[in-house]
Design an enzyme around this catalytic site. Structure first.
Site, mmCIF file in Angstrom:
data_model
loop_
_atom_site.group_PDB
_atom_site.id
_atom_site.type_symbol
_atom_site.label_atom_id
_atom_site.label_comp_id
_atom_site.label_asym_id
_atom_site.label_seq_id
_atom_site.Cartn_x
_atom_site.Cartn_y
_atom_site.Cartn_z
ATOM 1 N N ASP A 88 32.150 47.896 -40.142
ATOM 2 C CA ASP A 88 32.321 46.452 -40.052
ATOM 3 C C ASP A 88 31.339 45.788 -39.091
ATOM 4 O OD1 ASP A 88 34.521 46.851 -41.692
ATOM 5 O OD2 ASP A 88 35.905 46.999 -40.014
ATOM 6 N N CYS A 89 30.838 46.527 -38.131
ATOM 7 C CA CYS A 89 29.968 45.922 -37.129
ATOM 8 C C CYS A 89 29.025 46.973 -36.572
ATOM 9 C CB CYS A 89 30.776 45.263 -36.022
ATOM 10 S SG CYS A 89 31.706 46.442 -35.023
ATOM 11 N N ASP B 189 -5.407 31.045 -49.092
ATOM 12 C CA ASP B 189 -6.485 31.334 -50.025
ATOM 13 C C ASP B 189 -6.491 30.205 -51.057
ATOM 14 O OD1 ASP B 189 -8.331 32.777 -51.738
ATOM 15 O OD2 ASP B 189 -6.570 33.292 -52.947
ATOM 16 N N THR C 157 -8.134 30.238 -54.748
ATOM 17 C CA THR C 157 -7.962 30.615 -56.145
ATOM 18 C C THR C 157 -6.746 31.511 -56.349
ATOM 19 O OG1 THR C 157 -10.349 30.526 -56.406
ATOM 20 C CG2 THR C 157 -9.108 31.607 -58.151
#
Length: 757
Positions: free
Chosen positions: A45-46, A436, A438
């Site tokens: 659970d933790c 970038d 293209t």
């Protein structure tokens, strides 16, 4: 040049109770290496659960490199089976109160809702049944105490023994295996102490509340894993394979490359492949985040998990089941959730020292005041026991991984894959984004933008050009033909078509000589009036490629082509600007084209850059700033790796995706702003969670020491804080909203912003 490559490939790929950088760490740091065994673990659970399991297994011979993930409910470890076998590992984990099951080589750790914890109603889970039975025993004890006071103490003792026994057993086992400081141990000590000082009724309430708290924490943890489970549930279980002229149903996990599968309307595609036959709209939202169904026809790519809406499709399988796009997305999210963010690593480290300090403080509270004459021993012992429970850092340690896991799952559901919490933290600090051009800011392929005819008949100019370019594979030729098809322009037959090396293409159409080429070569083929020359110069100044169409030695028209910006590029750059994030374009294209595109989108540009120049530019930008690089091509990989965070477009290459820290499956520029916005929201949620955890503890620490609150309130404070921070983190699983941290409130596009095409 920074030309996009066509194949769209996706990315491959605690101790809550006891215990300024240049680049985000790679997701591979959390990845289980080859030779490791992988297990599912139920009942975690933790982060305390993970720490307890890690310490216990670390004491076994032949077990090393243990990696436990609460977010995924899994663990991976290196196992020398000549020293320790699977059964011993499983028994050790079971002794701690969990259930471990080893996964096969190709089995997935993701639950699909048909088994394990995910497939059970909450009241059928062992912890829930134990809590319900404990509640009945405590209620019966109170009834006995009211009706038969002389039996009340014994009734409470029975209830305590039954409810607390599993907790005490886990505490003793964990202590024996190297984890003495656990919430189970603190609870056991507190209950025993309460019984010793005569507070049996309150001790019974405490153990019952603890049992209820474990159920609530389990439900919250299961809900936090729901995003990943939902992804796993998308993978179909069966497929219809074409064999001997018929169809045979087989397990989707058994499909092989080269087989042909039939996908009927309403069914999910069982494997990645290429459409052989059929025409239908397919919903790919779960894989790419694209909200509009995509038309699939022969030759198109189909992704496993996508939903076929209208008509049957035949798909040839070209990826193994474990290597499908959706499987790789799930794997990436699993690995990313296992990678700890810097904040999480700090909290984990802090908790190891915090817990012994709490025990020491509780001991001082119980002993020092009565020694100094400030009250009785029983009163201060009671307060010390309550302080033990108040001091448990469950909520503090779960606050970070719960938010990170929810943020990563939310991103994945929207087609944004992030390789770990460290990347999320770095994204939230973004100050500059380098793009970038293209294939990133632009579509990656030219399109016809202008058609200017000498006599005004643009359709005829387009038809002449398309007639010559019909058989060419050049990207410009393809763009001209696509425009002609879109406008349903007549396509006359061309004869004697030949390529004039480096200049253009020539041939005969309707008995007349036709030439299509660049302006400087067109003049060699005939005459061009001044109006067309000026048009050509204007288009070139705008960064467009110009083709002149000559017929019988006379220029008939000008066609302008350019790799156009993506439909959402301007909105994406504007969203970053509103958030105070600088944007710059780094491209290998010529300066004129770069400036034209940059001016249209509203960002700075650096042109004619080789890959090594892009790397230098990123390093220069990163001097004292957090830089995010966005790209798609092979030549972008070095720059992606050099940036604080690299983001790859989903339309890019495998090399770019591997070098990047995150990937945008639907190749939308707006998603850069969305992802940064989500990262900021995630970090804000973490700060909120830490404030909730520490704030509640500070308040109840004071009230406990002054005697205003007792044991049962201490349990409620700890459990309540844990559930609160988990529920707060789960808000990130909701649809992306324009809410971010610091200056980022505008980084997310407004609700009405157009979705990327």
């Amino acid at each position: 040049m920074d030309k996009a490559v066509e194949a769209p490939e996706p990315a491959q790929d605690g101790d809550c109770c006891g215990c300024g950088h240049d680049r985000a760490p790679d997701a591979g740091e959390a990845r289980a290496p080859a030779g490791h065994t992988r297990w599912t673990v139920e009942g975690m659970d933790c982060a305390s659960c993970a720490a307890t399991i890690e310490r216990a297994l670390a004491g076994l011979p032949g077990v090393s490199d243990i990696r436990v993930s609460v977010a995924n409910g899994t663990m991976a470890l290196a196992l020398d089976e000549t020293l320790t076998d699977d059964a011993t590992v499983g028994k050790t984990v079971s002794a701690l109160g969990y259930r471990a099951t080893r996964l096969g080589e190709t089995e997935r750790a993701v639950e699909t809702g048909e088994g394990g914890e995910a497939g059970r109603r909450w009241w059928r889970m062992p912890k829930a049944r134990h809590a319900l039975f404990g509640g009945m025993l405590v209620a019966a004890a109170f009834a006995a105490d009211t009706l038969l006071p002389e039996l009340g103490r014994w009734a409470f003792l029975v209830a305590i023994l039954v409810v607390a026994w599993p907790v005490a057993r886990r505490a003793v086992t964990a202590a024996r295996l190297g984890s003495p400081f656990t919430i189970e141990m603190l609870m056991t000590v507190a209950v025993i102490g309460a019984v010793v000082i005569g507070e049996t009724a309150e001790a019974a309430v405490v153990v019952f509340l603890f049992a209820v708290g474990e159920v609530l924490e389990g439900l919250a943890a299961a809900k936090a894993r729901s995003g990943l489970k939902a992804l796993g549930a998308l993978i179909p279980r069966t497929a219809l394979v074409e064999e001997d002229g018929g169809l045979r149903e087989v397990a989707a996990a058994d499909l092989r490359i080269g087989q042909t599968v039939a996908v009927r309307a309403g069914e999910r595609v069982p494997a990645d492949g290429t459409v052989l036959d059929g025409l239908s709209n397919v919903d790919e939202a779960a894989i790419t985040g694209e909200s509009v169904p995509v038309t699939k026809e022969p030759g198109a790519r189909a992704f496993a998990g996508s939903v076929n809406h209208e008509a049957s499709l035949r798909v040839r399988v070209d990826r193994a089941p474990e290597d499908t796009t959706i499987a790789r997305i799930v794997t990436l999210v699993e690995e990313a959730q296992e990678a700890k963010a810097p904040t999480e690593r700090f909290i984990d480290s802090f908790s190891r020292y915090y817990m012994p300090a709490v025990v020491a403080a509780a001991l001082l509270v119980a002993v020092l005041p009565p020694l100094l004459g400030y009250g009785g021993w029983q009163d201060w012992a009671y307060r010390g026991l309550a302080l033990l429970l108040i001091g448990c850092p469950c909520a503090l340690v779960i606050s970070v991984p719960a938010a990170i896991a929810s943020g990563l799952s939310s991103a994945a559901r929207h087609g944004m894959l992030v390789k770990g919490g460290a990347v999320m933290e770095m994204l939230a600090k973004a100050e500059t984004v380098a793009f970038d051009k293209t294939g990133t800011l632009t579509r990656g392929e030219p399109a016809v933008t202008d058609i200017v005819a000498r006599d005004g008949d643009g359709a005829r100019v387009l038809a002449l050009a398309a007639a010559l370019e019909a058989e060419s594979s050049h990207p410009l030729a393809k763009a001209i033909c696509e425009r002609a098809d879109a406008e349903e322009a007549p396509r006359p037959v061309a004869e004697a078509v030949r390529t004039v090396a480096g200049k253009g293409v020539a041939g005969r159409v309707g008995g007349r000589d036709v030439f299509v080429g660049a302006p400087r070569f067109a003049l060699e083929a005939g005459e061009m009036d001044e109006a067309l020359r000026e048009t050509a110069r204007t288009l070139e100044a705008d960064g467009k490629t110009v083709a002149i169409v000559m017929e019988a030695g006379v220029a008939q028209g000008v066609i302008g082509l350019r790799d156009e910006p993506r439909a959402d590029a301007a909105d994406g750059i504007a969203a970053l600007g509103r958030a105070g994030i600088d944007a710059v374009m780094l491209t290998g294209d010529n300066a004129r084209t770069a400036q034209a595109i940059a001016g249209e989108l509203g960002l700075k540009a650096r042109a004619e850059m080789l890959p090594e120049a892009k790397v230098e530019a990123v390093r220069e930008l990163a001097a004292g700033r957090t830089v995010v690089m966005v790209g798609d091509g092979v030549n972008d990989a070095p720059a992606l790796a050099s940036a604080s965070v690299g983001i790859a477009m989903g339309s890019g290459t495998d090399v770019a995706m591997e070098a990047a820290d995150a990937g945008l499956m639907r190749s939308a520029v707006l998603d850069v702003a969305r992802l940064i916005g989500l990262a900021c929201t995630t970090m804000r949620t973490i700060r909120q969670n830490v404030a909730i955890a520490l704030g509640l503890k500070a308040v109840f620490l004071v009230t406990t020491v002054i005697g205003a609150t007792g044991l049962w309130v201490a349990v409620l404070a700890d459990t309540g804080a844990t559930v609160l921070v988990t529920l707060n983190a789960m808000r990130l699983l909701m649809a992306l909203k324009p809410a971010t941290a610091r200056r980022r409130q505008d980084a997310m596009p407004p609700e009405g912003a157009p979705e990327p095409a």
